[in-house]
Enzyme design. Structure first.
Site, short mmCIF file in Angstrom:
data_model
loop_
_atom_site.label_atom_id
_atom_site.label_comp_id
_atom_site.label_asym_id
_atom_site.label_seq_id
_atom_site.Cartn_x
_atom_site.Cartn_y
_atom_site.Cartn_z
N HIS A 1 0.86 -1.19 0.00
CA HIS A 1 0.00 0.00 0.00
C HIS A 1 0.89 1.24 0.00
O HIS A 1 1.58 1.49 0.98
CB HIS A 1 -0.92 0.01 1.22
N GLU B 1 1.38 3.78 2.93
CA GLU B 1 1.94 3.32 4.21
C GLU B 1 3.46 3.40 4.16
O GLU B 1 4.17 2.39 4.18
CB GLU B 1 1.45 1.90 4.50
N HIS C 1 3.30 -3.41 6.99
CA HIS C 1 2.22 -2.46 6.65
C HIS C 1 2.24 -1.28 7.62
O HIS C 1 2.97 -1.28 8.61
CB HIS C 1 0.86 -3.14 6.79
N GLU D 1 1.93 -4.48 11.47
CA GLU D 1 1.34 -3.16 11.30
C GLU D 1 2.06 -2.15 12.19
O GLU D 1 2.18 -2.36 13.40
CB GLU D 1 -0.14 -3.18 11.73
#
Length: 1225
Positions: free
Chosen positions: A919, A922, A1016, A1101
């Protein structure tokens, strides 16, 4: 004595006892007592009026005290039904007894709210009409009116009753009770308003009120109470009037009537007068809510919400998101105030209870959990034949390499047969970059080497021997006229430059420092001095001061550099092109305000001979080299064909040495911002509405003016700003560009601002955000980079911005454009900031930018760090849709010798597979990956042991095209690549297709990785955490029953997160989740777990905001913490190695050093114990913050989060408003 007289006497005595003796009351209501049954039975069977009244008095006494428990007992014994029957019987008397009616209604008003089926019972018994008729006959009888209204209030909470009462004229009846300011009968008025408010929740009743012109009446009454209630004693009545207005405006005709009655101005003025009195906040909040709802919905000020950039796909899958996007009818973006559905408004309402919200969240949370056990079991066989996968063997040369002919004794032996050739290490020197005027853009020829490896059309070929990326000619902007060739005598060189010996760097005080002396100082203060000294060499000679605002005749006037030693002046001029690449010009946007230059595209002729001298940032940042960065940009292909380089990417970023705490939210900040927005409608003449930047005018996005406006630009790699509109002198609305081949995903921004004034507060509003909540509401700030600061020795991104908040605005998109989703409104992220330097150029970004060219530069610099003990190979995995290469790294330790044992040990090391940046928005994932790569290439004993323990396969950027083009979530195919892992297309999703193929190949040759981790970033949670996969934990979270054999599972998947929580200060085990959801079944984590069979398959994350636990609690996260996280991940893998194979690991050479290092790391962390805080423990605000929609309404994939997404649940403390809800994230 008759029976009736005996009954009267008896009940009178009982009443007297109950009134005077607490003991009697308790006995009657005690558990096991049949007192209540006896009383109710008597009430049901008596026909004597006085006895009935006595029993009602007894019940009234019993139920007045003792709270809800006694009422509950009464309801459970069937008391409500008996009272309603009695009411019907009494109404048939002519005339009915007033006292009996009074007592019955008083009791019903007490028990009604506690009986869930009260409304239904009353309707079926016919009690509604009895109460309404009584009310009509007794409008002047306040004693009877109050209990009747109280019962009506309870009836009205049932929606069916509400419509029925409306038909019976009760809405009109309420308007007869409600009146202008009066000190009399205020409690009566309050109940009437509550009843009316409940009735107006029904759309039918709301329409009836609008048709009978009650909206202006309500506004007039509200104004009257506002004017006369100077001592603020009747706030509840005023709030009741506002609730009625709020419910009427839930329908379209209600909003129209409100606007026509000048409701916006009335509520705006009354609210402004209420603002100074804190206790009136509930009135201000409700008024604000009504005004925002009635603010006419507008489409975004764009020709289309589709991306401003167009990329033609090789094929468009029918029925896919891109096909749907381009088949939409013209005018699809036009917004109408849709229907009377209050889907958006009811969620705004303040009377949603916490329980309802929690239940809603609980339901939606559970709905997504995978309950099909077959989908939770690993797939038995791969769908692809091994012949098809055999081509991937060439990416695993290390598994078959025999190292014959390699000299292990000579430390300098070249290993080019195995490893990519390292780029020449450049010596530190200032770089001279000529300007566009002096040098016409050249198209660099593409080196045509047969050894280059690009997987085009899905076919893998030989890996390249060289790390150097292919230099693709960079398309340059249209040049209005051919520019004269560069004459050598027009270049002004500073002394100690270029032709001289590179061993010395000029320093500001005219002394010279050798590179060895110019090392990175260890302390922060020393670092800043060092930076100031090195950046002192930045000089751009030519026309105009720093941001080029100077006019003719001012050329050559210097701007004093802030904080520069010796007050040396520098001349900086724009723009700067290197072989067709402009180093982002100071002055921004275009010609930098030069008198003769055009402001668009390439520049017109200016004074000749401008020069930029920039220090070699490698002195300060080991992996940064501005010269190399520009070279890398030349090989980067973008859809808009960018020809400029942003200064932050060119200068580099040195993490600040100071802490950046989470921003404390100022009380009332959101409200004041919303009121400024509402002023636009009330005072339209104060609004400039001047477009100053617009990507939809490709020939000239920067709109020149008289110099009164800021200048914007985003035409550089990873930039995202589509349009800037000046709404007031110091306020700008900013519109973000959607991802290419998409019409949404607006979140990432990165743009440049110049021509600012010092000491002035500017407000920026990003008006097309889509998520229903953001960490900007919980302490996160935007990032700013100042070129003046960089030249002054502080090249860094810093957190900035005040009065930051995030809220729903009046812009929206049609439901067709929103893909049929319910939530159509956009959200505003607003922040204010001051600029410290005159003539500065500043950049703003959502998070620390990390471009594709930065990655290429870092990889090339890492290559130069390689020692003979490190096995490093860089392959090109494939080419992306946009023609950029996707690098694949292999890192491990060289074998100690060519002996069979050593070669065998080398080939049989377990594999670790890492990936990042699927992504583009990010960017924190890339900073974590940078930390991992630097640690792996490091010289420490831990790094050496780690390389000896594992073979690392790393895809550092899965979505280069998205990163380059400034997308937030998608690739050029307009799809989220992390939802394509189940069946990726070689043509549309090449990076995912080939990465999955690598893993399938490993599974086929029985070399499944020990760990797979995809890095991420998370925009709505704090800390760093992991999502993993577990059958057992998924089953526990759902209601499915499973045999114990299905739940037999090795708990090894928890080891790595557990180790990380012990050693990494930013990591939170409490935030981790191992549940598999349906919506995540096509993500990397779930597919690699299920199809490839990797038990330890994770998404890691990292927060974009900061931490709420551990050593970094209360701080925003920075690149230093992110890189540290990447390094700690490596250390945790070493610990995992020891935990998974203790005996094998003890044979390793550095085991004792590693063990002591690990212990040391753990001790350090132990000294700052980690306290886990639940997500809900967000900072509480003393105001209602309206987030107004469930997170999933507008965002079916709420975050890049493969995994469970427990939302933030901030607590808003407003003791004065009725029930302010805990809105979910």
């Amino acid at each position: 004595m008759t029976d009736a007289e005996i009954s009267r006497q008896l009940t009178a005595k009982i009443l007297h006892l109950i009134q005077t003796q607490e003991k009697t009351r308790k006995e009657v209501m005690s558990k096991g007592s049949s007192g209540m049954e006896v009383i109710l039975s008597s009430l049901e069977n008596t026909r004597d009026l006085q006895t009935t009244l006595n029993i009602l008095y007894i019940l009234s006494e019993l139920l007045t005290v003792g709270g809800g428990r006694r009422v509950g007992v009464f309801v459970s014994k069937g008391g409500t039904g008996i009272l309603l029957k009695l009411l019907i019987t009494a109404s048939k008397e002519s005339p009915p007894s007033e006292e009996l009616m009074l007592q019955l209604h008083s009791l019903l008003a007490k028990v009604g709210p506690k009986d869930r089926k009260f409304g239904v019972k009353a309707r079926l018994n016919g009690a509604l009409n009895v109460t309404v008729n009584l009310l009509k006959q007794n409008l002047q009888n306040t004693k009877l009116l109050l209990p009747c209204l109280q019962v009506l209030r309870v009836y009205s909470t049932n929606s069916v009753n509400s419509i029925s009462l409306g038909k019976n004229g009760v809405v009109e009846l309420m308007f007869k009770v409600i009146g202008p300011y009066s000190k009399k009968n205020t409690s009566l008025l309050k109940v009437a308003l509550d009843t009316l408010g409940a009735l107006l929740k029904s759309k039918t009743n709301a329409r009836r009120a609008v048709d009978r012109a009650h909206v202006p009446a309500l506004l007039a009454v509200y104004q009257d109470w506002h004017r006369n209630d100077t001592r603020q004693r009747h706030m509840l009545i005023r709030k009741g009037l506002l609730v009625c207005l709020r419910n009427v405006t839930n329908i379209k005709v209600g909003r129209k009537a409100f606007i026509e009655a000048d409701g916006m101005r009335i509520l705006y003025n009354t609210s402004t007068e209420c603002l100074p009195v804190r206790t009136l906040d509930p009135l201000v909040n409700t008024s604000s809510l009504i005004m925002r709802k009635c603010f006419p919905k507008n489409r975004l000020p764009l020709p289309t919400i589709k991306s401003a950039f167009h990329y033609q796909l090789p094929n468009v899958p029918a029925g896919g998101p891109v096909a749907q996007l381009y088949s939409q009818p013209p005018g699809v973006d036009d917004v109408v105030d849709e229907s009377d559905d209050n889907e958006e408004t009811e969620a705004d309402a303040e009377n949603d209870t916490e329980n309802e919200e929690d239940e809603k969240d609980h339901r939606t949370g559970n709905d997504d959990i995978e309950t099909d056990l077959n989908k939770l079991r690993p797939k038995e066989s791969s769908s692809r034949p091994f012949e098809e996968l055999r081509v991937y063997e060439r990416f695993f040369l290390e598994l078959s390499e025999d190292f014959q002919g390699y000299n292990f004794d000579c430390p300098k032996t070249s290993s080019s047969s195995l490893l990519s050739l390292s780029l020449a290490n450049k010596s530190p020197r200032p770089i001279i970059v000529p300007t566009a005027q002096a040098l016409p853009p050249k198209r660099t020829p593409t080196p045509n080497s047969g050894e280059e490896s690009l997987l085009t059309k899905g076919q893998p070929t030989r890996p390249p021997p060289s790390v150097s990326p292919p230099h693709v000619p960079l398309p340059h902007p249209a040049v209005p006229a051919p520019l004269p060739p560069l004459e050598l005598d027009t270049i002004h060189l500073t002394k100690d430059q270029d032709k001289k010996d590179d061993a010395f760097t000029p320093s500001p005080d005219a002394r010279t420092t050798s590179p060895s002396q110019a090392r990175l100082p260890s302390q922060g203060a020393g670092l800043e001095q060092e930076l100031a000294r090195v950046f002192e060499n930045v000089v751009i000679e030519g026309e105009g001061p720093l941001n080029g605002v100077g006019r003719e005749g001012e050329g050559g006037r210097g701007v004093e550099a802030v904080g520069s030693p010796g007050n040396a002046t520098r001349h900086i001029q724009s723009p700067l092109l290197v072989g067709g690449i402009a180093t982002r010009r100071v002055g921004g946007g275009g010609g930098g305000g030069s008198a003769g230059g055009s402001d668009c595209g390439s520049e017109g002729p200016e004074e000749e001979g401008a020069v930029l001298e920039v220090p070699d940032t490698a002195l300060l940042l080991p992996l940064h080299d501005p010269d190399l960065y520009v070279e890398m940009v030349k090989g980067t292909r973008s859809v808009p064909q960018y020809s400029e380089v942003a200064y932050p990417d060119y200068f580099g970023h040195v993490a600040p040495t100071f802490r950046e705490p989470l921003l404390e939210r100022v009380y009332g900040v959101q409200r004041s911002k919303i009121f400024q927005d509402i002023e636009r409608l009330i005072h339209p003449n104060d609004i400039l509405d001047k477009v100053v930047y617009d990507l939809d005018i490709p020939s000239c996005p920067v709109i020149d003016d008289d110099g009164e406006s800021l200048k914007f630009n985003s035409q550089f790699e990873s930039g995202n700003l589509r349009k800037a509109v000046q709404v007031r002198k110091y306020e700008y609305d900013l519109v973000l560009n959607s991802d290419i081949n998409s019409n949404h995903y607006h979140q990432w921004f990165y743009f440049e601002v110049s021509r600012m004034r010092v000491g002035t507060t500017y407000r920026f509003n990003i008006i097309n955000c889509e998520k229903s909540n953001s960490q900007f509401n919980y302490g996160m700030q935007v990032l700013m980079y100042s070129v003046q600061e960089a030249i002054g020795g502080r090249p860094r991104w810093v957190r900035t911005g005040e009065d930051i908040c995030y809220y729903k605005n009046h812009f929206s998109r049609s439901s067709i454009a929103a893909g049929g989703q319910k939530g159509k409104s956009y959200y505003t992220m607003t922040f204010s900031t001051n600029f410290s330097h005159k003539d500065d150029v500043c950049y703003f970004a959502y998070h620390y930018p990390y471009t594709y060219s930065t990655l290429k530069m870092h990889l090339s610099k890492l290559e130069a760090l390689r020692t003979p003990q490190i096995y490093l190979r860089q392959d090109v995995l494939c080419e992306t849709l946009g023609g950029n290469s996707c690098p694949l790294l292999t890192i491990t330790a060289m074998p100690e010798s060519t002996s069979n044992d050593h070669i065998c040990q080398f080939r049989n090391r377990p594999l670790i597979f890492l990936s990042a940046r699927v992504h583009p928005g990010e960017t924190n994932a890339s900073w974590v990956m940078k930390g991992t790569l630097e640690f792996l290439m490091g010289t420490s004993a831990l790094a050496h042991s780690l390389r000896e323990a594992y073979i690392f396969k790393i895809v550092p950027m899965l979505n280069p095209d998205g990163v380059i083009n400034g997308s937030h979530r998608c690739s050029l195919s307009g799809e989220d690549l992390n939802r394509q892992w189940q069946s990726p297309s070689a043509e549309l999703h090449p990076t995912i297709y080939h990465t999955k193929s690598l893993l399938q190949y490993l599974a086929h040759i029985q070399r499944t990785p020990l760990v797979f981790c995809d890095y991420h970033g998370h925009s709505r949670k704090k800390n760093v955490f992991m999502y993993g996969c577990s059958v057992k934990e998924t089953v526990w979270q759902s209601n499915i029953s499973a045999a114990s054999c299905d739940l037999h599972e090795d708990l090894g998947y928890r080891t790595l997160p557990k180790v990380l929580s012990q050693m990494a200060p930013a990591f939170s085990m409490a935030s981790c989740s191992f549940v598999v959801e349906r919506s995540k079944e096509s993500t990397a984590r779930v597919v690699v777990w299920r199809e490839i069979g990797v038990q330890r398959s994770y998404t890691m994350e990292s927060t974009l905001c900061g931490c709420d636990q551990g050593r970094y609690k209360g701080l925003q996260i920075g690149t230093r913490e992110l890189e540290e996280m990447g390094a700690q991940f490596c250390v945790a893998l070493l610990r995992l190695k020891r935990l998974t194979s203790p005996l094998g690991h003890r044979n390793h050479q550095h085991f004792l050093d590693v063990e002591s290092d690990l212990m040391e790391t753990r001790c350090k962390v132990a000294s700052s114990p980690t306290t886990y805080v639940m997500d809900e423990d967000e900072p509480s605000f003393l105001e209602e913050v309206d987030y107004s929609a469930e997170s999933n309404d507008e965002d079916p994939d709420p975050d890049n989060d493969p995994g469970n997404d427990p939302q933030e649940n901030p607590v808003h403390l407003d003791q004065l408003s009725d029930t302010e809800t805990n809105h979910r994230d």
